[in-house]
Design an enzyme around this catalytic site. Sequence first.
Site, mmCIF file in Angstrom:
data_model
loop_
_atom_site.group_PDB
_atom_site.id
_atom_site.type_symbol
_atom_site.label_atom_id
_atom_site.label_comp_id
_atom_site.label_asym_id
_atom_site.label_seq_id
_atom_site.Cartn_x
_atom_site.Cartn_y
_atom_site.Cartn_z
ATOM 1 N N GLY A 61 -58.066 -17.555 91.442
ATOM 2 C CA GLY A 61 -58.096 -16.625 90.425
ATOM 3 C C GLY A 61 -57.256 -15.838 89.687
ATOM 4 N N GLU A 116 -54.256 -9.135 91.561
ATOM 5 C CA GLU A 116 -55.876 -9.396 91.820
ATOM 6 C C GLU A 116 -56.711 -10.175 90.462
ATOM 7 O OE1 GLU A 116 -57.946 -11.198 93.358
ATOM 8 O OE2 GLU A 116 -59.275 -9.879 94.980
ATOM 9 N N ASP A 117 -57.280 -10.827 89.961
ATOM 10 C CA ASP A 117 -57.874 -11.709 89.443
ATOM 11 C C ASP A 117 -59.167 -10.484 88.775
ATOM 12 O OD1 ASP A 117 -59.425 -11.692 90.632
ATOM 13 O OD2 ASP A 117 -60.048 -13.476 90.138
ATOM 14 N N ASP A 120 -64.891 -6.338 91.438
ATOM 15 C CA ASP A 120 -65.998 -5.632 90.543
ATOM 16 C C ASP A 120 -66.845 -5.092 91.577
ATOM 17 O OD1 ASP A 120 -68.696 -7.037 89.995
ATOM 18 O OD2 ASP A 120 -68.740 -9.162 90.091
ATOM 19 N N LYS A 148 -64.229 -4.690 86.366
ATOM 20 C CA LYS A 148 -66.293 -3.788 86.150
ATOM 21 C C LYS A 148 -66.166 -2.854 87.390
ATOM 22 C CE LYS A 148 -67.449 -8.557 86.203
ATOM 23 N NZ LYS A 148 -68.363 -9.898 86.524
ATOM 24 N N PHE A 169 -70.700 -12.317 83.532
ATOM 25 C CA PHE A 169 -69.595 -12.953 84.012
ATOM 26 C C PHE A 169 -69.313 -13.672 82.829
ATOM 27 C CE2 PHE A 169 -68.803 -16.854 86.040
ATOM 28 C CZ PHE A 169 -68.354 -16.716 86.615
ATOM 29 N N ASP A 176 -63.010 -18.478 87.315
ATOM 30 C CA ASP A 176 -63.593 -20.260 86.945
ATOM 31 C C ASP A 176 -65.033 -20.315 87.273
ATOM 32 O OD1 ASP A 176 -64.168 -18.915 90.351
ATOM 33 O OD2 ASP A 176 -65.166 -21.487 90.428
ATOM 34 N N ARG A 182 -60.599 -22.744 85.085
ATOM 35 C CA ARG A 182 -59.720 -21.861 84.415
ATOM 36 C C ARG A 182 -58.862 -21.783 84.005
ATOM 37 N NH1 ARG A 182 -60.376 -19.874 90.708
ATOM 38 N NH2 ARG A 182 -61.284 -21.127 91.941
HETATM 39 P P1 5GP Z 1 -65.769 -8.603 93.910
HETATM 40 O O1 5GP Z 1 -65.323 -7.951 95.509
HETATM 41 O O2 5GP Z 1 -64.934 -7.404 93.903
HETATM 42 O O3 5GP Z 1 -67.060 -8.078 94.009
HETATM 43 O O4 5GP Z 1 -65.624 -8.981 93.851
HETATM 44 C C1 5GP Z 1 -64.631 -9.846 93.495
HETATM 45 C C2 5GP Z 1 -63.853 -11.779 93.882
HETATM 46 O O5 5GP Z 1 -65.101 -11.710 93.037
HETATM 47 C C3 5GP Z 1 -62.809 -12.084 92.687
HETATM 48 O O6 5GP Z 1 -61.851 -11.758 93.055
HETATM 49 C C4 5GP Z 1 -63.885 -12.921 91.887
HETATM 50 O O7 5GP Z 1 -63.170 -14.317 92.595
HETATM 51 C C5 5GP Z 1 -65.121 -12.982 91.831
HETATM 52 N N1 5GP Z 1 -65.413 -12.276 90.868
HETATM 53 C C6 5GP Z 1 -66.077 -11.246 90.071
HETATM 54 N N2 5GP Z 1 -66.522 -11.415 89.286
HETATM 55 C C7 5GP Z 1 -66.638 -12.100 88.630
HETATM 56 C C8 5GP Z 1 -66.272 -12.609 87.305
HETATM 57 O O8 5GP Z 1 -67.427 -12.254 86.174
HETATM 58 N N3 5GP Z 1 -66.209 -14.343 86.749
HETATM 59 C C9 5GP Z 1 -65.773 -14.822 87.717
HETATM 60 N N4 5GP Z 1 -65.292 -15.781 87.337
HETATM 61 N N5 5GP Z 1 -65.395 -14.150 89.367
HETATM 62 C C10 5GP Z 1 -66.031 -12.786 89.340
HETATM 63 MG MG MG Z 2 -59.728 -12.865 92.810
#
Ligand code: 5GP
Ligand code: MG
Length: 192
Positions: A61, A116-117, A120, A148, A169, A176, A182
């Site tokens: 990502g 990091e993209d 969440d 977020k 989302f 993606d 992407r």
């Molecule tokens: P976390 O572990 O912080 O919950 O999630 C991080 C990962 O979940 C990110 O690196 C990404 O790959 C994915 N992710 C979280 N939210 C989103 C979103 O809104 N859209 C997309 N495409 N990926 C997300």
């Molecule tokens: Mg990521």
Amino acid sequence: MKLIFPSTNKDSQMSNIKILDKEFELFIPYEKIRSVVEKMADKMNEDLAGKNPLFLCILNGSFMFAAEIFKRITLLDAEISFVKLASYAGTQSSGEIKELIGLNESLEGRTIIVLEDIVDTGITIDNTIKQIIAHNPAEVQVATLLLKPDALVKEVKLDYIGIEIPNDFIVGYGLDYDGRGRNLIDIFKVVE
Ligand code: 5GP
Ligand code: MG
């Protein structure tokens, strides 16, 4: 939830798009992303002056964000490497602990900047940081394009935060939906 940017852009050509079974609407136009990335890179150039930082792009990502940050890093001693965790299936964060793969260089004594993209729940970045620390770097900093804040369940130290967004989302700019989207230059959010 506070939105810190306008969610529509009258100059943009694209508005609503369909990817697989879901409809998405324009959320963060590229112009906004670019200005955030420029500011972040400027700050990094100041903060990291005199260091030999190793940027770590978390694939998949983050590839677009990492490229746009790294080309604005003016420090001649900066390096970048690409590592991978597991992919994201569907629209819910899985919360599983994933292994960091593809790390070829020694992190011992290095200044590491994780790119990091999106953060969440924070579980992925928390797990990533722990795995990096196990390699004995001098310091680990985290830069995320998106956060977020309302979804965070882990207390994580984020050194550079681009844009705070609500718990919707999103796709585009490297992110993606089941492998699609992407290549979108703007960021879109799902229409529920
Ligand atoms: P976390 O572990 O912080 O919950 O999630 C991080 C990962 O979940 C990110 O690196 C990404 O790959 C994915 N992710 C979280 N939210 C989103 C979103 O809104 N859209 C997309 N495409 N990926 C997300
Ligand atoms: Mg990521």
